[in-house]
Write a protein that holds these residues in place. Sequence first.
Motif, mmCIF file in Angstrom:
data_model
loop_
_atom_site.group_PDB
_atom_site.id
_atom_site.type_symbol
_atom_site.label_atom_id
_atom_site.label_comp_id
_atom_site.label_asym_id
_atom_site.label_seq_id
_atom_site.Cartn_x
_atom_site.Cartn_y
_atom_site.Cartn_z
ATOM 1 N N TYR A 33 17.171 -2.940 -22.349
ATOM 2 C CA TYR A 33 17.331 -4.091 -21.462
ATOM 3 C C TYR A 33 18.818 -4.457 -21.322
ATOM 4 O O TYR A 33 19.324 -4.673 -20.213
ATOM 5 C CB TYR A 33 16.537 -5.261 -22.038
ATOM 6 N N PHE A 34 19.531 -4.503 -22.446
ATOM 7 C CA PHE A 34 20.963 -4.813 -22.441
ATOM 8 C C PHE A 34 21.731 -3.763 -21.642
ATOM 9 O O PHE A 34 22.650 -4.088 -20.873
ATOM 10 C CB PHE A 34 21.456 -4.865 -23.890
ATOM 11 N N THR A 35 21.361 -2.488 -21.800
ATOM 12 C CA THR A 35 22.032 -1.405 -21.088
ATOM 13 C C THR A 35 21.803 -1.503 -19.588
ATOM 14 O O THR A 35 22.735 -1.357 -18.781
ATOM 15 C CB THR A 35 21.547 -0.048 -21.615
ATOM 16 N N VAL A 36 20.565 -1.749 -19.202
ATOM 17 C CA VAL A 36 20.232 -1.880 -17.783
ATOM 18 C C VAL A 36 21.035 -3.008 -17.139
ATOM 19 O O VAL A 36 21.482 -2.893 -15.988
ATOM 20 C CB VAL A 36 18.716 -2.106 -17.621
ATOM 21 N N LYS A 37 21.266 -4.079 -17.874
ATOM 22 C CA LYS A 37 22.018 -5.215 -17.335
ATOM 23 C C LYS A 37 23.470 -4.859 -17.021
ATOM 24 O O LYS A 37 24.131 -5.568 -16.264
ATOM 25 C CB LYS A 37 21.971 -6.389 -18.322
ATOM 26 N N GLN A 38 23.976 -3.762 -17.598
ATOM 27 C CA GLN A 38 25.352 -3.336 -17.327
ATOM 28 C C GLN A 38 25.441 -2.442 -16.088
ATOM 29 O O GLN A 38 26.542 -2.097 -15.653
ATOM 30 C CB GLN A 38 25.910 -2.552 -18.526
ATOM 31 N N LEU A 39 24.288 -2.054 -15.516
ATOM 32 C CA LEU A 39 24.246 -1.111 -14.402
ATOM 33 C C LEU A 39 23.919 -1.817 -13.097
ATOM 34 O O LEU A 39 23.418 -2.947 -13.095
ATOM 35 C CB LEU A 39 23.195 -0.036 -14.696
ATOM 36 N N PRO A 40 24.186 -1.168 -11.953
ATOM 37 C CA PRO A 40 23.892 -1.800 -10.659
ATOM 38 C C PRO A 40 22.398 -2.105 -10.493
ATOM 39 O O PRO A 40 21.544 -1.451 -11.101
ATOM 40 C CB PRO A 40 24.343 -0.736 -9.646
ATOM 41 N N GLU A 41 22.113 -3.079 -9.670
ATOM 42 C CA GLU A 41 20.728 -3.455 -9.391
ATOM 43 C C GLU A 41 20.171 -2.643 -8.227
ATOM 44 O O GLU A 41 20.909 -2.119 -7.390
ATOM 45 C CB GLU A 41 20.653 -4.949 -9.056
ATOM 46 N N ASP A 42 18.836 -2.572 -8.194
ATOM 47 C CA ASP A 42 18.095 -1.999 -7.049
ATOM 48 C C ASP A 42 18.433 -0.543 -6.771
ATOM 49 O O ASP A 42 18.425 -0.103 -5.614
ATOM 50 C CB ASP A 42 18.323 -2.844 -5.788
ATOM 51 N N VAL A 43 18.758 0.222 -7.833
ATOM 52 C CA VAL A 43 19.006 1.657 -7.683
ATOM 53 C C VAL A 43 18.243 2.388 -8.784
ATOM 54 O O VAL A 43 17.908 1.798 -9.818
ATOM 55 C CB VAL A 43 20.513 1.995 -7.774
ATOM 56 N N PRO A 44 17.951 3.672 -8.609
ATOM 57 C CA PRO A 44 17.325 4.437 -9.699
ATOM 58 C C PRO A 44 18.234 4.457 -10.933
ATOM 59 O O PRO A 44 19.443 4.634 -10.825
ATOM 60 C CB PRO A 44 17.170 5.837 -9.099
ATOM 61 N N LEU A 45 17.625 4.272 -12.106
ATOM 62 C CA LEU A 45 18.375 4.223 -13.356
ATOM 63 C C LEU A 45 17.774 5.192 -14.369
ATOM 64 O O LEU A 45 16.557 5.431 -14.382
ATOM 65 C CB LEU A 45 18.346 2.804 -13.943
ATOM 66 N N ARG A 46 18.628 5.711 -15.232
ATOM 67 C CA ARG A 46 18.186 6.550 -16.342
ATOM 68 C C ARG A 46 18.882 6.078 -17.609
ATOM 69 O O ARG A 46 20.102 5.870 -17.618
ATOM 70 C CB ARG A 46 18.514 8.018 -16.086
#
Length: 409
Positions: A167-180
């Motif tokens: 969750y913390f890692t995802v918060k550092q990445l752009p929104e509304d795009v595919p994430l890994r």
Amino acid sequence: MTGDHPHDRPHEGKRDREYDIVLFGATGFTGALTAEYLAEHADPGTRWALAGRNRARLEAVRDRLAALNPACAELPLLRADTAEVGSVAELARAARVVVTTVGPYGEHGEPLVAACARAGTDYVDLAGEPAFVDRMYLAYHEEAVRSGARLVHACGFDSIPADLGAYFTVKQLPEDVPLRVEAFVRARFDPSGGTVQSIIGIAADVPGMLRAERDRGKAEARAEARRESARRVRLARGPLPRTRVTGGWTLPAPTIDPRIVARSARTLDRYGPDFTYGHHVAVRHLAEAAGMAAGAGAVLALAQIPPARSLLRRFRAAGEGPSAERRARNWFRVTFVGEGGGRRVVTEVAGGDPGYTESARMLGESALCLAHDDLPETSGQVTTAAAMGDALLDRLTRAGITFRVLDAG
């Protein structure tokens, strides 16, 4: 639209309960550590109590707590036994949050989950047993949704570092795009007696675990089909033998952690329209990886044979644990690599002894978070990220568990 029906504000009706938190299983090893943590760190004014089967043993725990915090000398003691449904139901009705360390949960956990789901009482545990968590979802999720109860499993080393770390890692990445996101776990620890018993139970009933997973998958698929849209969530299962991130070799991590992270991703929009998660154990040397793989295979094989299974269970009984000096040498680090929207970040969650000290800290803070913090309106079986998210991140950071960005590109 929110109206005046009690289920529109499912957590408001619990304000008049006698206790904010009841700790069930306080006389066990991890339960006693959790009690000590609450005695030293509970929010001012928290109304809490200890519960268990044996009054004399509860009194002995209370005496130890009073030496840490004199205010605990009058801590209420409640008798409850999972073999006595009435006592567990009474316990659930008296508390806003019930936190339990009574495991293995597959053997002892269901009566309390059922009672909390029925009473609208928030529930937290240390369960890392996939079949138990899946069975509880199938049996009690809908009832908990109706009553307003939040059933939050895996609130220790299984699976808070993975769930809140992702969750913390995802918060550092752009929104509304595919994430890994890929996670790499390194640790030194002594497995708790309850963990050992749970691992043996899981290994002995792999078909039951797979059956529960399949049945839950069907139920969740039906629920997702009723929604207007559902994001795509996948677990990366391919081999990843080497990693430059942690400087060693990796193995698949056969824990409940990836499933918990995937459920958070299906619940929260912040994980984007297409989310992939991989979870690995990281070791320094190839020989260590081979030894771990061989050991896991041996446990799986021996657990199928009743006499051998009985011998395995004697390795460490539930309720046993190492000394404070030994725990002080233990540690954990989980490194995450997140990618998406043209960005790459490396983050880390780290702490001390994961099997006992930090699990007691995480469990205690989860209970306090549910009892006191302003949280999203959720109910049913929910994950730590979905139920508590930023509030629990803040609590754990203040408590000494680190969540940090190592590299951002």
